[in-house]
Design an enzyme around this catalytic site. Structure first.
Site, PDB file in Angstrom:
ATOM      1  N   ASP A   1       6.846   1.125   2.208  1.00  0.00           N
ATOM      2  CA  ASP A   1       6.589   0.153   1.141  1.00  0.00           C
ATOM      3  C   ASP A   1       7.561   0.415  -0.021  1.00  0.00           C
ATOM      4  O   ASP A   1       8.125  -0.509  -0.601  1.00  0.00           O
ATOM      5  CB  ASP A   1       5.167   0.274   0.601  1.00  0.00           C
ATOM      6  CG  ASP A   1       4.103   0.229   1.673  1.00  0.00           C
ATOM      7  OD1 ASP A   1       4.012   1.188   2.458  1.00  0.00           O
ATOM      8  OD2 ASP A   1       3.377  -0.776   1.737  1.00  0.00           O
TER       9      ASP A   1
ATOM     10  N   HIS B   1       9.248   0.073   8.468  1.00  0.00           N
ATOM     11  CA  HIS B   1       8.650  -1.227   8.793  1.00  0.00           C
ATOM     12  C   HIS B   1       8.788  -2.257   7.663  1.00  0.00           C
ATOM     13  O   HIS B   1       9.305  -3.344   7.852  1.00  0.00           O
ATOM     14  CB  HIS B   1       7.157  -1.044   9.098  1.00  0.00           C
ATOM     15  CG  HIS B   1       6.853   0.083  10.039  1.00  0.00           C
ATOM     16  ND1 HIS B   1       7.046   0.000  11.403  1.00  0.00           N
ATOM     17  CD2 HIS B   1       6.389   1.325   9.804  1.00  0.00           C
ATOM     18  CE1 HIS B   1       6.693   1.149  11.965  1.00  0.00           C
ATOM     19  NE2 HIS B   1       6.284   1.968  11.028  1.00  0.00           N
ATOM     20  N   ASP B   2       8.302  -1.901   6.471  1.00  0.00           N
ATOM     21  CA  ASP B   2       8.101  -2.895   5.413  1.00  0.00           C
ATOM     22  C   ASP B   2       9.396  -3.502   4.890  1.00  0.00           C
ATOM     23  O   ASP B   2       9.423  -4.680   4.501  1.00  0.00           O
ATOM     24  CB  ASP B   2       7.310  -2.272   4.255  1.00  0.00           C
ATOM     25  CG  ASP B   2       5.915  -1.846   4.706  1.00  0.00           C
ATOM     26  OD1 ASP B   2       5.296  -1.019   4.007  1.00  0.00           O
ATOM     27  OD2 ASP B   2       5.451  -2.338   5.751  1.00  0.00           O
TER      28      ASP B   2
ATOM     29  N   ASP C   1       0.883  -1.180   0.000  1.00  0.00           N
ATOM     30  CA  ASP C   1       0.000   0.000   0.000  1.00  0.00           C
ATOM     31  C   ASP C   1       0.918   1.228   0.000  1.00  0.00           C
ATOM     32  O   ASP C   1       0.956   2.020   0.939  1.00  0.00           O
ATOM     33  CB  ASP C   1      -0.960   0.000   1.207  1.00  0.00           C
ATOM     34  CG  ASP C   1      -0.256   0.070   2.551  1.00  0.00           C
ATOM     35  OD1 ASP C   1      -0.825   0.670   3.480  1.00  0.00           O
ATOM     36  OD2 ASP C   1       0.874  -0.454   2.678  1.00  0.00           O
TER      37      ASP C   1
ATOM     38  N   VAL D   1       2.809  -6.281   2.872  1.00  0.00           N
ATOM     39  CA  VAL D   1       3.232  -5.178   3.747  1.00  0.00           C
ATOM     40  C   VAL D   1       2.175  -4.071   3.798  1.00  0.00           C
ATOM     41  O   VAL D   1       2.489  -2.906   4.091  1.00  0.00           O
ATOM     42  CB  VAL D   1       4.609  -4.621   3.322  1.00  0.00           C
ATOM     43  CG1 VAL D   1       5.698  -5.680   3.488  1.00  0.00           C
ATOM     44  CG2 VAL D   1       4.580  -4.101   1.890  1.00  0.00           C
TER      45      VAL D   1
HETATM   46  C1  BDR Z   1       2.442  -0.232   8.521  1.00  0.00           C
HETATM   47  O1  BDR Z   1       1.492   0.786   8.254  1.00  0.00           O
HETATM   48  C2  BDR Z   1       1.917   1.605   7.196  1.00  0.00           C
HETATM   49  O2  BDR Z   1       1.864   2.919   7.619  1.00  0.00           O
HETATM   50  C3  BDR Z   1       3.297   1.200   6.798  1.00  0.00           C
HETATM   51  O3  BDR Z   1       3.399   1.200   5.370  1.00  0.00           O
HETATM   52  C4  BDR Z   1       3.449  -0.188   7.357  1.00  0.00           C
HETATM   53  O4  BDR Z   1       3.122  -1.163   6.386  1.00  0.00           O
HETATM   54  C5  BDR Z   1       3.046   0.023   9.863  1.00  0.00           C
HETATM   55  O5  BDR Z   1       2.048   0.007  10.858  1.00  0.00           O
HETATM   56 CA    CA Z   2       2.798  -0.647   4.032  1.00  0.00          CA
END
Ligand code: BDR
Ligand code: CA
Length: 316
Positions: A14, A243-244, A9, A128
């Site tokens: 990402d 994160h991703d 997304d 993700v």
């Molecule tokens: C997730 O939420 C999104 O904001 C980021 O892309 C990640 O996949 C983290 O909570």
């Molecule tokens: Ca994401």
């Protein structure tokens, strides 16, 4: 290399995960499916196309998926802290040029079902974003899970949350989809939680080093992560979780996270805790483990992997 499909997304983290998967020599990124999440489907799709163009991989197909959660008319109540103006780490359009390519006419669900039905080799599925596309593909044909050697999900949390006091955005955005995915017949399921990603922060000095690489991926990653550092100024000063990309880095360097085989379930009903991943860490639990859960990660290794992978330039 290892065959993978990314479901995204696209937002800034990402985008870093996409560049990592598209550039790392050990990975064979077959295609990308996009979903509604950080921003609307049209924007997650456009952003994904921008990233692939920018790094010289417009050959990777992008298949747009579902524009909303599978069992609700929208996200549960409350605001995703990252959708706030002053600490939004994504924005709507990524700060790189508009794409010169278009998304595929074949939608994400058809692409996932047909590709997984037809494949003669195992495919690793890396999700993700909210799990709406994955759950919908499983609804069409549950047996496609059998073609996936490992499902890697960025989502959930145990002691760490972001969208509410108890939930993480990807799971919260489509809790029914997550619940379906966590009970489907995948051979192996790995869950990279916020507990892990918040222990693998990328500091400003790494952004500066990425920019100094002088490559399209290095320049873009520096831009995206610098924005995230600004958005996270109240939580992780001078650094930010990305994160991703922990999920794609894990595919080439499993030691970037440490996992425990634990039972995980998703709350879908309670207004207070909707979207929470209930992770059972009790040594004497009566529940069956259903995921390899990462609650910790190796920040130094992740930083090194970004610098080595984004030194590569395939645009020339
Ligand atoms: C997730 O939420 C999104 O904001 C980021 O892309 C990640 O996949 C983290 O909570
Ligand atoms: Ca994401």
């Amino acid at each position: 290399g290892r065959k993978i499909i990314l479901d995204v997304d696209t937002g800034t983290d990402d985008a870093v995960a996409i560049m990592f998967a598209a550039l790392h020599p050990e990975l064979d990124l077959l295609g990308i499916t996009t979903v509604n999440g950080n921003v609307a489907l049209a924007n997650t799709t456009d952003n994904t196309l921008r990233v692939l163009d920018w790094i010289g991989r417009p050959d990777i197909p992008v298949h747009p998926g579902v524009p909303h959660p599978i069992a609700r008319f929208g996200f549960p109540g409350g605001k995703h802290f990252e959708q706030d103006d002053d600490n939004d780490p994504h924005g709507t359009a990524l700060p790189i040029p508009e794409p010169s390519t278009a998304a595929q006419a074949t939608g994400a669900i058809e692409y996932l079902v047909e590709t997984l039905r037809a494949t003669t080799e195992p495919i690793t599925l890396v999700a993700v974003g909210p799990l709406s596309n994955i759950a919908t593909a499983l609804a069409v044909d549950p047996s496609v899970a059998g073609a996936v050697d490992e499902l890697v999900v960025m989502g959930g949390g145990h002691a760490v949350s972001n969208v509410s006091a108890s939930a993480e955005f990807n799971i919260w955005a489509d809790p029914e989809a997550a619940s379906v995915v966590f009970s489907a017949g995948f051979t192996r399921r790995t869950l990279v939680t916020l507990d892990a990603t918040h222990r693998a922060l990328i500091p400003q000095r790494t952004c500066d080093a990425l920019d100094a690489l002088g490559t399209p991926a290095g320049t873009a990653a520096a831009r995206f992560i610098t924005r995230r550092i600004g958005a996270y100024e109240h939580t992780t000063v001078g650094a930010a979780p990305v994160h991703d990309v922990v999920c794609t880095a894990y595919l080439v360097a499993p030691e970037v996270i440490s996992t425990r085989h634990l039972p995980v379930a998703v709350e879908t009903a309670s207004p207070l805790t909707v979207g929470r991943t209930v992770i059972d860490t009790r040594p004497d639990t009566e529940l069956e483990p259903n995921a390899h859960v990462a609650l910790d990660a190796n920040a130094d290794l992740l930083n090194e992997l970004l610098l080595s992978t984004f030194a590569r330039d395939v645009t020339s």
